[in-house]
Design a protein around this motif. Structure first.
Motif: not given
Length: 216
Positions: A74-76, A123-130, A150-160
């Motif tokens: 999330v910070i990045g 959201f889905f972009g957090r699970m795709i490299p690059i 923040l909400g979408l990034t946190t959720l997507g990142s947490a899953i990945w």
């Protein structure tokens, strides 16, 4: 020497990542992931399962590893969102208009697409490299509301992150098995991206008057 620093089970991990985790534990994993977001070539497919392996040896707490790596993501992402926000729409258009084969209409179509699909893309972009890093920039350019981002990034990142940290935790000393699968996935994404760029260039080059403005 800790188990996480054993070179026999960590040949894929750059030394500085090992040092961060050995010295700081879970916060070190979070710092490594924050840097990976800012510099996509850094190996998240190594950092995350390695953190899971370190948790399996007791070097760090598993929940702490999940929380810190997600916080790092999330910070990045926020840092890159800030880059996009500082760049802004007008500068983006000005830069794009100077690029060969790119038209202002391309940016306008991208804006329209992002306005319609931006939440899914983040959201889905957090699970795709690059793209997991790059998607934060257009979100900043378009000034997506920060709470939504923040909400979408946190959720997507947490899953990945959870998938790969748990994989490393469960595989133990065989955590590097994850790297091969993710590397194949990353290469497939990169190939598709390159093909997309080549197709775009091909269409523009072959189209009459491509890259030039018609005189009235």
């Amino acid at each position: 020497m800790s188990s996480a620093a054993d070179p026999g089970v960590q040949s894929s991990a750059p030394g500085w990542i090992n040092s961060l985790m050995d010295t700081l534990g879970a916060p070190g994993a979070g710092i490594a992931i924050a840097l990976e977001n800012l510099f996509p070539p850094l190996p998240s497919e190594v950092i995350l399962p390695l953190a899971g392996f370190a948790a399996s040896t007791g070097q760090m707490n598993l929940i702490a590893a999940l929380l810190w790596t997600t916080a790092g993501s999330v910070i990045g992402a926020l840092a890159l969102y800030g880059v996009g926000a500082l760049l802004g729409r007008e500068r983006t258009i000005a830069i794009a208009s100077k690029l060969p084969l790119v038209k202002v209409s391309d940016i306008e179509r991208t804006e329209a697409w992002f306005a319609k699909h931006g939440t899914k893309a983040v959201f889905f972009g957090r699970m795709i490299p690059i793209f997991r890093s790059l998607i934060s920039v257009p979100a900043g350019v378009e000034r997506m509301p920060i709470p939504v981002f923040l909400g979408l990034t946190t959720l997507g990142s947490a899953i990945w992150n959870t998938i790969f940290v748990l994989a490393g935790y469960l595989l133990g000393e065989n955590w590097e098995d994850v790297v091969g699968y993710v590397s194949t996935y990353s290469k497939a994404v990169l190939v598709m991206a390159v093909l997309g760029v080549v197709a775009f260039i091909g269409v523009r080059v072959m189209k009459p008057g491509a890259g030039t403005r018609r005189k009235s």
